[in-house]
Design a protein around this motif. Sequence first.
Motif, PDB file in Angstrom:
ATOM      1  N   ALA A 113       0.833  -1.210   0.000  1.00  0.00           N
ATOM      2  CA  ALA A 113       0.000   0.000   0.000  1.00  0.00           C
ATOM      3  C   ALA A 113       0.862   1.252   0.000  1.00  0.00           C
ATOM      4  O   ALA A 113       0.581   2.225  -0.713  1.00  0.00           O
ATOM      5  N   ARG A 114       1.933   1.237   0.801  1.00  0.00           N
ATOM      6  CA  ARG A 114       2.848   2.376   0.817  1.00  0.00           C
ATOM      7  C   ARG A 114       3.506   2.577  -0.538  1.00  0.00           C
ATOM      8  O   ARG A 114       3.672   3.706  -1.005  1.00  0.00           O
ATOM      9  N   ALA A 115       3.902   1.477  -1.180  1.00  0.00           N
ATOM     10  CA  ALA A 115       4.579   1.572  -2.472  1.00  0.00           C
ATOM     11  C   ALA A 115       3.685   2.248  -3.509  1.00  0.00           C
ATOM     12  O   ALA A 115       4.163   3.007  -4.359  1.00  0.00           O
ATOM     13  N   PHE A 116       2.389   1.974  -3.446  1.00  0.00           N
ATOM     14  CA  PHE A 116       1.439   2.551  -4.411  1.00  0.00           C
ATOM     15  C   PHE A 116       0.786   3.830  -3.881  1.00  0.00           C
ATOM     16  O   PHE A 116      -0.021   4.446  -4.586  1.00  0.00           O
ATOM     17  N   ASP A 117       1.106   4.190  -2.640  1.00  0.00           N
ATOM     18  CA  ASP A 117       0.538   5.382  -2.010  1.00  0.00           C
ATOM     19  C   ASP A 117      -0.986   5.329  -2.013  1.00  0.00           C
ATOM     20  O   ASP A 117      -1.668   6.275  -2.445  1.00  0.00           O
ATOM     21  N   ILE A 118      -1.524   4.202  -1.536  1.00  0.00           N
ATOM     22  CA  ILE A 118      -2.971   4.047  -1.412  1.00  0.00           C
ATOM     23  C   ILE A 118      -3.317   3.592  -0.003  1.00  0.00           C
ATOM     24  O   ILE A 118      -2.460   3.114   0.745  1.00  0.00           O
ATOM     25  N   ALA A 154      -6.711 -10.225   6.578  1.00  0.00           N
ATOM     26  CA  ALA A 154      -7.742  -9.675   5.694  1.00  0.00           C
ATOM     27  C   ALA A 154      -7.454  -8.235   5.317  1.00  0.00           C
ATOM     28  O   ALA A 154      -8.224  -7.624   4.563  1.00  0.00           O
ATOM     29  N   ASN A 155      -6.350  -7.671   5.816  1.00  0.00           N
ATOM     30  CA  ASN A 155      -5.989  -6.295   5.485  1.00  0.00           C
ATOM     31  C   ASN A 155      -5.256  -6.256   4.148  1.00  0.00           C
ATOM     32  O   ASN A 155      -4.304  -7.002   3.927  1.00  0.00           O
ATOM     33  N   THR A 156      -5.713  -5.378   3.256  1.00  0.00           N
ATOM     34  CA  THR A 156      -5.079  -5.219   1.945  1.00  0.00           C
ATOM     35  C   THR A 156      -5.105  -3.747   1.550  1.00  0.00           C
ATOM     36  O   THR A 156      -5.847  -2.948   2.145  1.00  0.00           O
ATOM     37  N   PRO A 157      -4.350  -3.372   0.547  1.00  0.00           N
ATOM     38  CA  PRO A 157      -4.541  -2.043  -0.039  1.00  0.00           C
ATOM     39  C   PRO A 157      -5.974  -1.918  -0.573  1.00  0.00           C
ATOM     40  O   PRO A 157      -6.576  -2.898  -1.021  1.00  0.00           O
ATOM     41  N   VAL A 158      -6.509  -0.724  -0.521  1.00  0.00           N
ATOM     42  CA  VAL A 158      -7.878  -0.491  -0.990  1.00  0.00           C
ATOM     43  C   VAL A 158      -7.983  -0.872  -2.470  1.00  0.00           C
ATOM     44  O   VAL A 158      -7.103  -0.565  -3.272  1.00  0.00           O
ATOM     45  N   VAL A 217      -2.233  -5.754  -7.001  1.00  0.00           N
ATOM     46  CA  VAL A 217      -2.389  -4.319  -7.247  1.00  0.00           C
ATOM     47  C   VAL A 217      -1.610  -4.002  -8.519  1.00  0.00           C
ATOM     48  O   VAL A 217      -0.392  -4.169  -8.568  1.00  0.00           O
ATOM     49  N   GLU A 218      -2.337  -3.607  -9.553  1.00  0.00           N
ATOM     50  CA  GLU A 218      -1.742  -3.362 -10.871  1.00  0.00           C
ATOM     51  C   GLU A 218      -0.918  -4.575 -11.302  1.00  0.00           C
ATOM     52  O   GLU A 218      -1.447  -5.677 -11.410  1.00  0.00           O
ATOM     53  N   ASN A 219       0.386  -4.411 -11.518  1.00  0.00           N
ATOM     54  CA  ASN A 219       1.188  -5.535 -12.009  1.00  0.00           C
ATOM     55  C   ASN A 219       1.931  -6.279 -10.902  1.00  0.00           C
ATOM     56  O   ASN A 219       2.841  -7.066 -11.170  1.00  0.00           O
ATOM     57  N   VAL A 220       1.537  -6.053  -9.652  1.00  0.00           N
ATOM     58  CA  VAL A 220       2.192  -6.683  -8.505  1.00  0.00           C
ATOM     59  C   VAL A 220       1.268  -7.734  -7.888  1.00  0.00           C
ATOM     60  O   VAL A 220       0.117  -7.437  -7.545  1.00  0.00           O
TER      61      VAL A 220
END
Length: 263
Positions: free
Chosen positions: A93-98, A127-131, A148-151
């Motif tokens: 999430a930090r890497a994608f700033d979301i 169960a926690n993930t980037p939005v 998330v995208e290509n990751v």
Amino acid sequence: MSDNTPTPSKPVTAGLAIIGNEILSGRTRDANLQYLGDELNKLGIRMMEVRIVSDIPDAIVEAVNTLRARYDYVFTTGGIGPTHDDITSECIARAFDIEFGPNPEAVKLLEDHYPPGELTEARLRMANTPVDAILIDNPVSKAPGFQVENVFVLPGVPRIMQAMFAGMRHRLTGGNPMVSRTVMSHVPEGKAGGPLTELQARHPETEIGSYPFYRNDRPGANIVIRAEDPEKADAAARDVVEMLKSLGGEPILESPEQQESAT
């Protein structure tokens, strides 16, 4: 971020971040790289870079951001369990700033899986993930990975990782798979090095690598030829055989069937 959409005109590439202090310390031996490299090659996706990253947030973020900008696909393994040092998901999430938090779909999966009273707060962390992350189904223990995208974020436990990869491989678009040919001989690398350089120049659409060994008190090397085109791989392998013979060796060219059974 650069355009990571695979195109037929260039090789489709991947990077891997293996996350965990236990790998770096030598306490745990990674078993995921070989599996992913082999399976991706079958899809026509070349594993180009692998990083082993410590459980340090800045290190994980830096590795993911570098790899996702450089390659078509990025995979991470490890660090998505229920303990305090499982920090991969938050770092993505930090890497994608979301934003990062409970994923309703993932929460429901865990609620349905665990008997009443057994869905602890620690387990609920899984169960926690980037939005807006796209979940990756876990047919073994239900706690999902995500994309998330290509990751693509996968667990470190090999049996679970492999089952999850099998279920999401249809999301990947590859190119032409690489084939390989192996020539073994007891000609030392120091003797074959110059001629091999010349052969590589004559066969630019192949990758020719030399992997030395020492068996029965004798040096030697396995010469591995890789290419998208089987005919080009075969042609280069024949030239390698002839070159080693000219140096006094008795090279053995493994058949494609032998190499299939060895992988």
